[in-house]
Design a protein around this motif. Structure first.
Motif, PDB file in Angstrom:
ATOM      1  N   SER A 156       0.832  -1.208   0.000  1.00  0.00           N
ATOM      2  CA  SER A 156       0.000   0.000   0.000  1.00  0.00           C
ATOM      3  C   SER A 156       0.863   1.253   0.000  1.00  0.00           C
ATOM      4  O   SER A 156       0.559   2.232  -0.690  1.00  0.00           O
ATOM      5  N   ALA A 157       1.962   1.214   0.762  1.00  0.00           N
ATOM      6  CA  ALA A 157       2.867   2.364   0.827  1.00  0.00           C
ATOM      7  C   ALA A 157       3.468   2.669  -0.545  1.00  0.00           C
ATOM      8  O   ALA A 157       3.580   3.833  -0.944  1.00  0.00           O
ATOM      9  N   VAL A 158       3.837   1.626  -1.280  1.00  0.00           N
ATOM     10  CA  VAL A 158       4.400   1.822  -2.622  1.00  0.00           C
ATOM     11  C   VAL A 158       3.370   2.449  -3.545  1.00  0.00           C
ATOM     12  O   VAL A 158       3.669   3.397  -4.291  1.00  0.00           O
ATOM     13  N   PHE A 216       1.089   7.474   5.684  1.00  0.00           N
ATOM     14  CA  PHE A 216       0.685   6.097   5.440  1.00  0.00           C
ATOM     15  C   PHE A 216       1.778   5.310   4.726  1.00  0.00           C
ATOM     16  O   PHE A 216       1.674   4.093   4.592  1.00  0.00           O
ATOM     17  N   VAL A 217       2.808   6.010   4.283  1.00  0.00           N
ATOM     18  CA  VAL A 217       3.957   5.340   3.669  1.00  0.00           C
ATOM     19  C   VAL A 217       4.916   4.840   4.738  1.00  0.00           C
ATOM     20  O   VAL A 217       5.569   3.807   4.554  1.00  0.00           O
ATOM     21  N   SER A 223       3.812   2.208  13.164  1.00  0.00           N
ATOM     22  CA  SER A 223       2.999   2.197  14.388  1.00  0.00           C
ATOM     23  C   SER A 223       2.355   0.841  14.601  1.00  0.00           C
ATOM     24  O   SER A 223       2.274   0.341  15.731  1.00  0.00           O
ATOM     25  N   TYR A 224       1.908   0.227  13.510  1.00  0.00           N
ATOM     26  CA  TYR A 224       1.295  -1.098  13.632  1.00  0.00           C
ATOM     27  C   TYR A 224       2.347  -2.157  13.974  1.00  0.00           C
ATOM     28  O   TYR A 224       2.163  -2.951  14.907  1.00  0.00           O
ATOM     29  N   TRP A 233      -3.890   1.369  14.780  1.00  0.00           N
ATOM     30  CA  TRP A 233      -5.132   0.949  14.133  1.00  0.00           C
ATOM     31  C   TRP A 233      -5.413   1.767  12.884  1.00  0.00           C
ATOM     32  O   TRP A 233      -6.120   1.301  11.984  1.00  0.00           O
ATOM     33  N   ILE A 234      -4.882   2.970  12.823  1.00  0.00           N
ATOM     34  CA  ILE A 234      -5.080   3.790  11.622  1.00  0.00           C
ATOM     35  C   ILE A 234      -4.376   3.152  10.428  1.00  0.00           C
ATOM     36  O   ILE A 234      -4.769   3.354   9.278  1.00  0.00           O
ATOM     37  N   ALA A 235      -3.345   2.362  10.695  1.00  0.00           N
ATOM     38  CA  ALA A 235      -2.597   1.717   9.607  1.00  0.00           C
ATOM     39  C   ALA A 235      -3.498   0.860   8.733  1.00  0.00           C
ATOM     40  O   ALA A 235      -3.232   0.692   7.532  1.00  0.00           O
ATOM     41  N   PHE A 236      -4.580   0.309   9.289  1.00  0.00           N
ATOM     42  CA  PHE A 236      -5.448  -0.574   8.509  1.00  0.00           C
ATOM     43  C   PHE A 236      -6.238   0.184   7.442  1.00  0.00           C
ATOM     44  O   PHE A 236      -6.874  -0.437   6.582  1.00  0.00           O
TER      45      PHE A 236
END
Length: 265
Positions: A156-158, A216-217, A223-224, A233-236
């Motif tokens: 997702s980061a990519v 989010f990258v 954090s997760y 939890w925001i990572a999801f």
């Protein structure tokens, strides 16, 4: 069938670009070493800082090293495999986009393979090395679910990073001059995402987590993985953010292509 054909064409176009670059082996090696040295210096800087400050807002050295490495890893993937996003301004100004629009191949696919940033290979290798070292030394407790989630967050980061690059460089359809610095401005905002989001002012937090979601990258995946309280939890939301960023970037490109009028010669 369409996806398979796109992957085949991407491989062929990428391969032709790679053959051209490897004709100049000295240039290839210089770019690779230069990129690696740049990231090593940044890593040394972090080590020096943490030699005096044991943690920053509860984040230890190897945890921040992972955040730092995620930025350079995703930058490396963007440079090596999608360098063409940085050539959009030139394609527009020189009228070279004309031939892309005449071919029975997706313009996005052709833009992606317009160039290869071999410096990206150095970023990828060093970024992966630091990421692995960080995960090992920080003592992450792995489960099958955490492994799967980690892979999904990295993918997702990519996607987010490449989408931001594409959308920013599409400004070339409107800012038609050789000195368009808007893409570089957006790119430089990623420097803030090399450190924990918690150390910044609220306005900056919103900027790099909502409007231009570099957080989010790096920060939210870290954090997760490192189990950092409520942030993890925001990572999801990262996969949804990746889809959103890709859709916005593609939409901006489509609007830009409709506006494109060639150069008249």
């Amino acid at each position: 069938m369409r996806v398979r054909r796109s992957l085949y064409l991407y491989r062929r176009l990428f391969g032709q670009q790679l053959k051209a670059i490897l004709e100049y082996q000295a240039d290839f090696l210089i770019l690779l070493v230069a990129a690696a040295l740049q990231q090593v210096l940044g890593f040394v800087f972090l080590r020096v800082v943490y030699g005096r400050i044991p943690d920053i807002n509860g984040w230890g050295f190897w945890e921040i090293a992972f955040i730092y490495a995620m930025i350079f890893f995703t930058e490396g993937v963007g440079s090596l495999f999608f360098e063409g996003t940085w050539r959009i301004g030139r394609l527009v100004n020189m009228g070279e986009l004309d031939r892309y629009l005449l071919r029975p191949v997706s313009p996005v696919l052709q833009i992606f393979t317009t160039g290869i940033g071999m410096n990206g290979l150095g970023n990828i290798l060093l970024g992966l090395f630091i990421m692995i070292q960080s995960l090992v030394r920080a003592g992450v407790e792995w489960t099958p679910g955490k492994v799967a989630a980690g892979i999904l967050l990295i993918l997702s980061a990519v996607v987010i990073r490449v989408s931001i690059n594409l959308a920013a460089n599409c400004s070339g359809f409107w800012i038609k001059n050789a000195g368009n610095s808007f893409p570089l401005l957006i790119h430089n905002l990623s420097d803030f995402a090399k450190y924990p989001l918690t150390i910044f002012a609220p306005g900056l937090k919103v900027l790099i987590s909502v409007f231009i979601p570099f957080a989010f990258v790096s920060f939210f995946p870290a954090s997760y993985l490192f189990d950092k309280g409520g942030w993890k939890w925001i990572a999801f939301a990262a996969p949804a953010v990746a889809i959103y960023c890709a859709a916005v970037a593609y939409g901006v490109l489509r609007i830009g292509l409709k506006k494109y009028e060639s150069v008249g010669n």
